[in-house]
Structure formats: structure tokens, C-alpha cells
Design a protein around this motif. Structure first.
Motif, mmCIF file in Angstrom:
data_model
loop_
_atom_site.group_PDB
_atom_site.id
_atom_site.type_symbol
_atom_site.label_atom_id
_atom_site.label_comp_id
_atom_site.label_asym_id
_atom_site.label_seq_id
_atom_site.Cartn_x
_atom_site.Cartn_y
_atom_site.Cartn_z
ATOM 1 N N TYR A 14 0.828 -1.203 0.000
ATOM 2 C CA TYR A 14 0.000 0.000 0.000
ATOM 3 C C TYR A 14 0.871 1.265 0.000
ATOM 4 O O TYR A 14 0.507 2.269 -0.609
ATOM 5 C CB TYR A 14 -0.962 0.027 1.189
ATOM 6 N N THR A 24 -0.140 0.113 -9.847
ATOM 7 C CA THR A 24 -0.882 1.140 -10.578
ATOM 8 C C THR A 24 0.030 2.140 -11.272
ATOM 9 O O THR A 24 -0.178 2.511 -12.427
ATOM 10 C CB THR A 24 -1.838 1.892 -9.633
ATOM 11 N N PHE A 68 1.694 1.865 -3.619
ATOM 12 C CA PHE A 68 0.581 2.512 -4.327
ATOM 13 C C PHE A 68 0.499 3.992 -3.973
ATOM 14 O O PHE A 68 0.421 4.852 -4.857
ATOM 15 C CB PHE A 68 -0.733 1.817 -3.965
ATOM 16 N N GLN A 123 -3.099 -3.277 -7.123
ATOM 17 C CA GLN A 123 -3.179 -1.862 -6.745
ATOM 18 C C GLN A 123 -1.787 -1.244 -6.650
ATOM 19 O O GLN A 123 -1.558 -0.118 -7.118
ATOM 20 C CB GLN A 123 -3.905 -1.736 -5.406
ATOM 21 N N GLN A 130 -5.189 -8.559 -5.006
ATOM 22 C CA GLN A 130 -5.728 -7.207 -5.161
ATOM 23 C C GLN A 130 -4.727 -6.148 -4.697
ATOM 24 O O GLN A 130 -4.600 -5.086 -5.323
ATOM 25 C CB GLN A 130 -7.047 -7.089 -4.389
#
Length: 352
Positions: free
Chosen positions: A25, A82, A28, A79, A75
Motif C-alpha cells: 500500500y 498502478t 501505491f 493496486q 488485489q
């Protein structure tokens, strides 16, 4: 350094060490902040600790209905990619050296160098190692029916299964396997289980045979290839008995190894690095997120990991550019998503 680093290496704005939920995360969100990003993972695949429990159902991520671990990893990786970060797999970072211009030079276990303006440590509890069954010769059954993780529930359908362990994962596996197994025995060396109370109650109310305080004492095989019987011993009386089994699952926890990270000058305690509310460590330009950190508002959930990642990334951005906005625009107003929204067929307001 006696050589000129800039002549040999590409400089990144931020290098994220660790490829679990916190690292993914952060990767991302670093893209949202328009940072040139690299992520380095010691294993040969991204996903972190969730890789050990791909069949485990995860209930407590905001906005997601119950999701299998392997699906959540998929997932998170999608992400994280990206904004097309640079991804390095199979390299444990073992050295960090500050340069004269305050950039950081990272050295991996392969000898490869990585040059960066900042670092986010998302290393959890370090390199994870499953605690193995401490019985001589047990390792020869790992290729047949001795398991340390549950990769596929279907493997246990219609079988006589024994689970050794009493933590969250052992209890979760028991509840998932019990409905499909011919029989299930759970062996734990203590009367109390470490799993969530509701899940422990569910396990005890099922058809599973819960044996406490017992421990696996010996593994037996008629053909020398697969386990067909297990000896268990009562922890207090020493009384033993044998159970017929088709499969044995061992969940005795994880061993954590931070390796050379402790030599980098971080103000670490046994398991964590204390950070500020901005995810700053005691080292300039070095931030942290996820299970590795401890702060007054720390939440040990994946949801808390995401918040750590956002705060760490925003701090990196301001560290590199003190005039930058302290936070990113939300995705519906972030210019980085305009073209991606077009690709998804979403109407775009060109005046935003």
C-alpha cells in the motif's frame, strides 16, 4: 564510498523494503504522491505473511466482504502496480549507508546496490520462518502429508486430520477443515487457546475432538513415506496414545529474524521500532509502517497498516520537498487518475 554512486545507479525518491500489505500500500500511495518508487522484497514473491495463510478468510478490512488471503494479496499487488514502480524480488537488504549528500545506499544479500533519497521500512517482524515440529525425521514427511500451512482446503476433504497448535491460525484452520474432513483432532499443549474467543467456542462446539493438554510425541509410517499414525502425550501425566491420521497440520507459530537491520542505528526494541505520528524513525529520511512500528495510536490490523503507509508516504514527500502538500488529493480529484479513469470508461471532468 570511493566510487561515484551517481555514475553507476539510478536514484529513487523512495525505496520500500518489504512486500507485505504495508509495503504494497505504501508503493501505491507513493505513486499517488508522484514519487519515483522502488519496492524490495526478500522472498521471490510479494504478499508478506499472508502468503502463509492463502486459504484463511479475512473479515476485518474496511469495505471488503470476507476475502481469502490469496485474493487480498492479488488485489493489493494489482493496486501497488498502478503507477508502475520498480520491483525487486529475492533480495534481503542487509546494509544501509548514508552518503555525503544525505542519500542512502542499500546493499542486498546478492551484493546488488540500490540508491535512494529515502526509505520506508515495511518489514513486519523480519524474515519469517515457520516453527517446525521438533521430532527427528519429521522433515521427510513434508513432501507427503505433514503440512505447516494450508494451501488448499480440498486437500483435506474426507480425510482424518490432526492439527497441532492453539493460536489464531490453528483455530481458524480447524473451523474451516472440520466441515469437510472425515474427522478432525486438535492437539494443544495448553488448556487455553490463543485464538479469538468466538472462534475457539465455535471449534469446541463442532464435531472436532479437542485434546488438551497434549502434544505430538512421535510420527509413525507403515511405508516410510507418509504418516499414518501419531502418538500424542499428556503434558502432565505423560500418558500416551496413538491416533490414525491421513494428514497432520502443524501450527506452532513463526520465528522472526530481523537480521542486520538491528545494526543500522535504529532505536529498536525487541520487536518494533518506535516512530512519531508521522512514521519517522530516529534516522533522518528513514520511515516505517506496518507491524514493524509502534506508536501511541498503533492498530494491529491490516486497516491500521494502511494508515501507517499513508502517513509514512506523506512524510517522505514533505521530507523530500518541504513545500509539498502534506497529503495527497483523494483519488476522485487526483490528476494521476484522470487517464486511468478514461481507460475504465469513467467520465472525467477536464476542469478539475
Amino acid at each position: 564510498m570511493t566510487t561515484n554512486v551517481s555514475e553507476q545507479l539510478e536514484l529513487f525518491d523512495v525505496t520500500i523494503i518489504g512486500g507485505g500489505p504495508a509495503g504494497l500500500y505504501t508503493t501505491f500511495y507513493s505513486g499517488m504522491r508522484e514519487l519515483k518508487t522502488k519496492i524490495i522484497e526478500a522472498r521471490e514473491e510479494l504478499g508478506g505473511r499472508i502468503l502463509i495463510y492463502p486459504e484463511k478468510m479475512i473479515w476485518d478490512v474496511g469495505g471488503l466482504t470476507p476475502t481469502l488471503g490469496e485474493k487480498l494479496i492479488e488485489q493489493l499487488i494489482t493496486q501497488a502496480m498502478t503507477f508502475e514502480p520498480t520491483v525487486v524480488l529475492g533480495q534481503q537488504v542487509i546494509g544501509m549507508e548514508r552518503q555525503a549528500d544525505d542519500t542512502l545506499l542499500l546493499t542486498s544479500s546478492t551484493g546488488e546496490k540500490h540508491w535512494t533519497r529515502s526509505v520506508v521500512l515495511a518489514i513486519g517482524y523480519g524474515i519469517l520462518e515457520l516453527a517446525k515440529l521438533d521430532i527427528e525425521g519429521a522433515d521427510r514427511f513434508e513432501v507427503t502429508n505433514l503440512h505447516y500451512t494450508v494451501q488448499s482446503l480440498e486437500e483435506f476433504r474426507g480425510k482424518h486430520v490432526l492439527i497441532s497448535g492453539g493460536g489464531d491460525s490453528a483455530v481458524d484452520w480447524a473451523n474451516m477443515i472440520e466441515p469437510i474432513a472425515a474427522s478432525l483432532t486438535v492437539v494443544h499443549r495448553r488448556d487455553q487457546f490463543g485464538g479469538h474467543e468466538r472462534n475457539v467456542t465455535r471449534m469446541k462446539e463442532s464435531s472436532a475432538s479437542v485434546r488438551t493438554p497434549y502434544a505430538v510425541q512421535a510420527l509413525h509410517s507403515s511405508n516410510g513415506k507418509a504418516i499414518d499414525r501419531v502418538s500424542i502425550a499428556h503434558m502432565e501425566t505423560g500418558e500416551t496414545e496413538q491416533l490414525s491420521v491421513d494428514a497432520v497440520i502443524v501450527n506452532h507459530g513463526l520465528r522472526y529474524n530481523f537480521g542486520p537491520v538491528r545494526d543500522w542505528g535504529l532505536a529498536m526494541d525487541e520487536w518494533n521500532v518506535p516512530v512519531s505520528s508521522k512514521m519517522e524513525t530516529n534516522l533522518p529520511g528513514v520511515f516505517a509502517a506496518g507491524d514493524f512500528v509502534m506508536h501511541d495510536s498503533k492498530v494491529h490490523l491490516i486497516a491500521g497498516t494502511f494508515t501507517d503507509a499513508v502517513n509514512a508516504t506523506n512524510s517522505v514527500k514533505v521530507y523530500l520537498d518541504p513545500k509539498a502538500d502534506k497529503t495527497a488529493y483523494v483519488s476522485s480529484h487526483n490528476s494521476r487518475f484522470k487517464e486511468k479513469n478514461r481507460q475504465l470508461g469513467v467520465a472525467v471532468d477536464e476542469e478539475e
